[in-house]
Enzyme design. Structure first.
Site, PDB file in Angstrom:
ATOM      1  N   CYS A 106      -0.721 -16.503  37.698  1.00  0.00           N
ATOM      2  CA  CYS A 106      -1.664 -16.388  36.577  1.00  0.00           C
ATOM      3  C   CYS A 106      -1.876 -17.735  35.893  1.00  0.00           C
ATOM      4  O   CYS A 106      -2.975 -18.026  35.400  1.00  0.00           O
ATOM      5  CB  CYS A 106      -1.169 -15.337  35.586  1.00  0.00           C
ATOM      6  SG  CYS A 106       0.524 -15.584  35.032  1.00  0.00           S
ATOM      7  N   HIS A 357       3.079 -14.082  30.717  1.00  0.00           N
ATOM      8  CA  HIS A 357       1.799 -13.991  31.414  1.00  0.00           C
ATOM      9  C   HIS A 357       0.820 -14.970  30.779  1.00  0.00           C
ATOM     10  O   HIS A 357       0.813 -15.172  29.558  1.00  0.00           O
ATOM     11  CB  HIS A 357       1.253 -12.563  31.325  1.00  0.00           C
ATOM     12  CG  HIS A 357      -0.027 -12.364  32.061  1.00  0.00           C
ATOM     13  ND1 HIS A 357      -0.152 -12.587  33.418  1.00  0.00           N
ATOM     14  CD2 HIS A 357      -1.260 -11.956  31.629  1.00  0.00           C
ATOM     15  CE1 HIS A 357      -1.386 -12.328  33.794  1.00  0.00           C
ATOM     16  NE2 HIS A 357      -2.081 -11.944  32.725  1.00  0.00           N
TER      17      HIS A 357
END
Length: 1028
Positions: A106, A357
């Site tokens: 990510c 994340h």
């Protein structure tokens, strides 16, 4: 009818018992059609929907609970397929394309989206030369190679792809990133820009070589001022991003101010002044000289914690403006724009520096709209405003929840932002890249069309199946009196189960041995109308078809017989037990005693097997024993009662005949045998006058003979133990004490006798001692060391007793004392025949000198002390395992015989047989059984071969040049290279000792000295030729 209700409600076992209850009153020969239909449960009432919770096992008329519920109502189209709508994968209008998260990538996706929205960088990348893409044939997939090619293609897809998201695995793989491990995002940004700068610097277009510097590079200098003399020194430097400390600060302006503030250099950090030529207190600060169009500001949220030794994340709020004026921070006012607009915010969700994340908020440079990029998911912000929203709630810690400060208009606050991108705004695509994107879009459209067609096919198929089931299920029940057929229940369930493909109808496993429906399989099939069966077979095929004519009368009769016999078994057991005890007259039948003891259990097993027979190729049952094909795997007469499977098999031999063991069988009357035949119709039958198996009798006789041979061998071995083991054997070289006579037998006799003792069942026993073989035609003794064995007198007594001896032969030792001293004389009985013996020895020596392809042994010795000289061994000719002795050369005329010397003073001999007094002396024949030693090799030679040729063979075997070889035999040196081996006294099995001089270092030099080549065609055999 109460009985009908009982049948309906009863479990499967009760249904089976009720179906066969009639056999108690009906004999097999009295069976009618109504009994057959009862056995097949043809007339059991059919179950109604709602009355049965699940399908009734054992009732062929129950068609409820087989999967019909899913088809008898209205069905939504989505139930007919499991294919998602392909348009859900399509990019929506006026939105951007996402990137697939490959596991822990990510952080890569966020930077790619930020760089993609940098229009100047995108335009420059599109202008990079890419001959592979320009020349690519769109009929095949395009596969980029370099980092630049991957980024070009990825940006082109992000700009113009029809897909909702694309896969960046090509670029990630080219970068060598581990998709399962999250890396430091800020470090990745620096390294990737550096790599991209290096890649673009190699472009031929000069406008592209400095794109990274032009877009991201600014300049500042470290200025140091000496407090003592006031000297100022500046160290210029370039930057691609400013790393700002956020600890203790609340706004971006504070962070930049601290970055540029003055720093004192004192104590250990004092500055070395070139003017003062010494370390002095000083001040140092950073001066900004120029700024890039794209200003990357790294907020240092991930810092090293000295207490824990690990990185940690700072979750403090930082406010930052939508417009950033960098003019006040520049040292020199320039014409370049200093007011920047916020274009991207990179967010890290999570409280740990090692997990979490990454997402990115990016502003569309053309429309001014803000978008949130979260891997594949892309969300457009409302009102063209940046909305961080829930991103700031995810990082709340358990211990403290810092209240979010209020932000002024035009400002934003974040506790998770780790990178801010500001831009001075200034568009772009490439024809060849657009062609590649069009190719990918075409593939995507084809995929969407294919998925849509598959969905439509599944829906059409499901609707057709729906109509088919509704139509056929109504026709399935067979009405009373109408034709019917049987369909396998498991096939009907699979037909109604839409998750599996419907195969053809297979009824073959329901067949009995008469190719009809087996009674036991009726519960696993369902009776349906002939109309429904016809439609099913037309659509799906298969077979065999089973209708009312497939009810098997033979199986019902057999089951009737079996069930009646089971009921009758107890009474028959008592009757047979009484009959066996009675005496009877006339002929009878043989029955095995083990069978008599266990026949009741065998009969019960037989009947149960018959009752549950399931196929025409079922396994053998009791009464259908191996005697039917005359083949047994072992002697059945040796079977135990637990192992016995067939009645009377215990007296049937392996050949199918009557066993020879009379004690294992008993005669029974014909009445008893008739009873047994009812239970075991195919059991082996042996009448009273039947003879036992002749093959078994012969085999038993052979076994008896083998036993006798073993006993004989053991007895002879015990009496002649030393002779068998070759221990304590007499020898002629040193006459043994305690006896004046030794006996002679042929060595062949001893060898054959030993073979018999070792394997009495495989070898024939020895009965004769043929000593006449040792006599010449004149009746004289032909003494040779390699043909006789010497025996002690005690052994001779045993031999004479156990075997037939045609001619005793003995050697006597006579010791006499004369005035000149004591002498020892030897005589033989019968006398030696000198004439025949010398003729034999002469022929033997002649053969030894005319050999071809014989084996000799070369033994290499290192030192003189290790040279092995052949000493004559003691003569021992007692067995085939003992070493044979070599005869000496035949003597010339006038010489004494080396083995037998006359001690009489007679005139020259006229007839050698007259001489009976002899003396043993001289060389004893050397062993011809050779045992190889270490360092010894065998060579194949011929008698007419020269010594020189032998040395060539030795050279190849030992890598010793011929002129370095010193050869000896029996202590005698071999030096004449031109002499033949036969003339040098080298005979088969000879041992030649090799002593080598210092070897030549270069093996190739040997071939230079002795040029060896294979003979030309037409020359003799394998001899090599020497070129001299």
């Amino acid at each position: 009818n109460p009985s009908v209700v009982t049948l309906i409600m009863a479990p499967r076992v009760q249904l089976e018992k009720a179906a066969w209850r009639w056999v108690e009153t009906v004999k097999p020969e009295e069976i009618r059609q109504e009994h057959i239909e009862l056995a097949y449960r043809i007339n059991l009432p059919a179950c109604k929907r709602g009355a049965c919770r699940r399908n009734c096992k054992g009732n062929p008329n129950c068609l409820v609970g087989i999967g019909e519920q899913a088809w008898l109502g209205e069905i939504d189209e989505s139930a007919f397929h499991s294919i998602d709508d392909p348009n859900s994968e399509r990019r929506e209008k006026n939105t951007f394309v996402g990137l697939t998260n490959l596991g822990a990538t990510c952080y890569v996706n966020t930077f790619l989206q930020v760089w993609f929205h940098n229009l100047e960088l995108r335009r420059s990348l599109y202008q990079c030369q890419n001959s592979r893409a320009e020349e690519h044939d769109t009929e095949s997939d395009y596969e980029p190679q370099s980092i630049c090619e991957h980024l070009q293609y990825l940006f082109a897809l992000l700009q113009n792809s029809n897909r909702k998201y694309i896969d960046p695995s090509g670029l990630v793989k080219a970068l060598g990133l581990d998709t399962g491990q999250q890396q430091d995002a800020q470090e990745f940004s620096k390294l990737f820009l550096s790599l991209l700068e290096d890649t673009l610097s190699k472009q031929k277009n000069p406008n592209l070589r400095n794109v990274i510097q032009q877009q991201f590079c600014g300049q500042f200098s470290y200025v140091t001022v000496c407090n003592q003399c006031g000297r100022s020194s500046a160290l210029p430097s370039r930057f691609y991003e400013l790393e700002l400390n956020i600890q203790g600060h609340k706004s971006l302006t504070e962070c930049v101010t601290e970055f540029l503030k003055e720093e004192k250099l004192d104590g250990e950090n004092r500055y070395f002044c070139e003017t003062c030529q010494s370390k002095q207190n000083a001040t140092r600060r950073i001066k900004l000289h120029s700024l890039p169009p794209t200003l990357n500001l790294q907020l240092m949220r991930f810092v090293f914690d000295r207490q824990t030794g690990h990185k940690k994340k700072l979750n403090s709020f930082i406010s930052f403006p939508e417009q950033l004026d960098m003019g006040p921070f520049l040292e020199e006012k320039q014409d370049e724009k200093c007011v920047y607009e916020l274009s991207a915010v990179l967010i890290h969700r999570g409280i740990s520096a090692y997990s979490g994340h990454y997402i990115a908020h990016v502003k569309d440079a053309r429309t001014g709209d803000w978008y949130k990029f979260n891997d594949e998911e892309i969300e457009k912000m409302e009102g063209k405003k940046l909305q961080l929203g829930i991103e700031e709630d995810i990082a709340e810690t358990v211990k403290s929840q810092t209240k979010k400060p209020k932000c002024s208009k035009g400002y934003h606050c974040s506790r998770n932002a780790y990178m801010l991108v500001y831009k001075v705004q200034q568009e772009e695509s490439s024809a060849f890249l657009q062609r590649l994107v069009d190719q990918d879009n075409h593939k995507f459209e084809e995929w969407c069309s294919e998925m849509t067609d598959m969905r439509k096919q599944s829906v059409d198929k499901g609707k057709a199946k729906h109509e088919e089931v509704k139509e056929l299920y109504k026709l399935l029940p067979a009405r009373d009196g109408e034709p019917y057929e049987f369909i396998p229940l498991d096939w009907l369930k699979k037909w109604l189960d839409d998750s599996t493909a419907t195969k053809e109808i297979d009824s073959s496993r329901f067949l009995c041995s008469h190719d009809k429906l087996h009674p036991d399989k009726v519960g696993d099939s369902r009776k349906v109308s002939m109309q429904a069966a016809q439609l099913l077979y037309e659509r799906y095929g298969g077979g065999p078809r089973l209708n009312e004519s497939s009810l098997c009368r033979e199986c019902v009769s057999q089951r009737c017989r079996v069930l009646r016999l089971k009921n009758q078994l107890s009474e028959d057991y008592k009757e047979i037990s009484n009959l066996v005890k009675r005496t009877f007259s006339g002929a009878g039948f043989w029955v095995g005693k083990a069978s008599l003891r266990s026949w009741r259990q065998l009969a019960l097993e037989q009947l149960e097997e018959d009752e549950h027979e399931t196929a025409h190729n079922n396994s053998q049952t009791n009464g259908q024993g191996p005697h039917t094909n005359n083949k047994f795997s072992s002697e059945l007469s040796e079977c135990t009662e637990d192992e016995m499977k067939t009645f009377n098999e215990d007296i049937a031999c392996s050949h199918g005949g009557l066993s020879i063991l009379e004690t294992e069988r008993k005669l029974v009357s014909p009445e008893v045998w008739t009873k047994f035949r009812e239970y075991f119709p195919k059991a082996p039958e042996f009448t009273q006058d039947q003879e036992a198996c002749q093959q078994c009798l012969v085999s038993q006789e052979e076994k008896d003979n083998e036993a006798v041979s073993k006993m004989m061998a053991l007895d002879q071995k015990n009496q002649l133990l030393n002779l068998f083991h070759e221990k304590n054997r007499p020898a002629l070289t040193k006459w043994p004490q305690g006896t004046d006579v030794l006996y002679v037998v042929p060595l062949f006799f001893v060898d054959e006798w030993r073979k018999f003792i070792r394997r009495p069942t495989k070898s024939s026993p020895v009965s004769n001692v043929s000593n006449t073989l040792l006599l010449c035609p004149h009746g004289g003794f032909m003494f040779t060391y390699d043909s006789v064995a010497l025996l002690w007198p005690s052994e001779w007594d045993v031999i004479s007793r156990l075997f037939i001896v045609d001619q005793p032969i003995s050697i006597h030792c006579l010791k006499r004392t004369t005035p000149s001293g004591s002498t020892t004389q030897y005589t033989t009985q019968p006398d030696l025949c000198w004439e025949c013996r010398e003729s034999f020895l002469f022929q033997q020596q002649r053969d030894l000198r005319e050999y071809t392809q014989a084996t000799i042994y070369i033994r290499k010795v290192i030192e003189d002390k290790r040279m092995i000289k052949e000493a004559a061994p003691e003569l021992s000719v007692s067995s085939s395992e003992a070493e044979e002795e070599k005869e000496e050369h035949p003597k010339l005329d006038g010489e004494k015989d080396p083995d037998f010397s006359q001690v009489t003073t007679q005139a020259p001999r006229v007839c050698k047989r007259k001489v009976s007094v002899i003396t043993f002396s001289g060389g004893i024949r050397r062993s011809t059984r050779h045992r190889k030693l270490r360092g010894e090799k065998a060579l194949i030679v011929s008698a007419n071969q020269t010594l020189k040729e032998l040395k060539i063979q030795i050279m190849h075997a030992f890598s010793v040049a011929p002129f370095d070889q010193n050869l000896f035999i029996d202590g005698k040196s071999l030096t004449d290279d031109s002499a033949t081996l036969g003339s040098l006294g080298i005979i088969p099995e000879s041992i030649i000792c090799l002593k080598a001089d210092e070897p030549i270092a270069d093996y190739a030099a040997m071939d230079d000295v002795y040029q060896v080549r294979m003979p030309e065609e037409g020359f003799k055999g394998e001899h090599v030729l020497l070129q001299t």
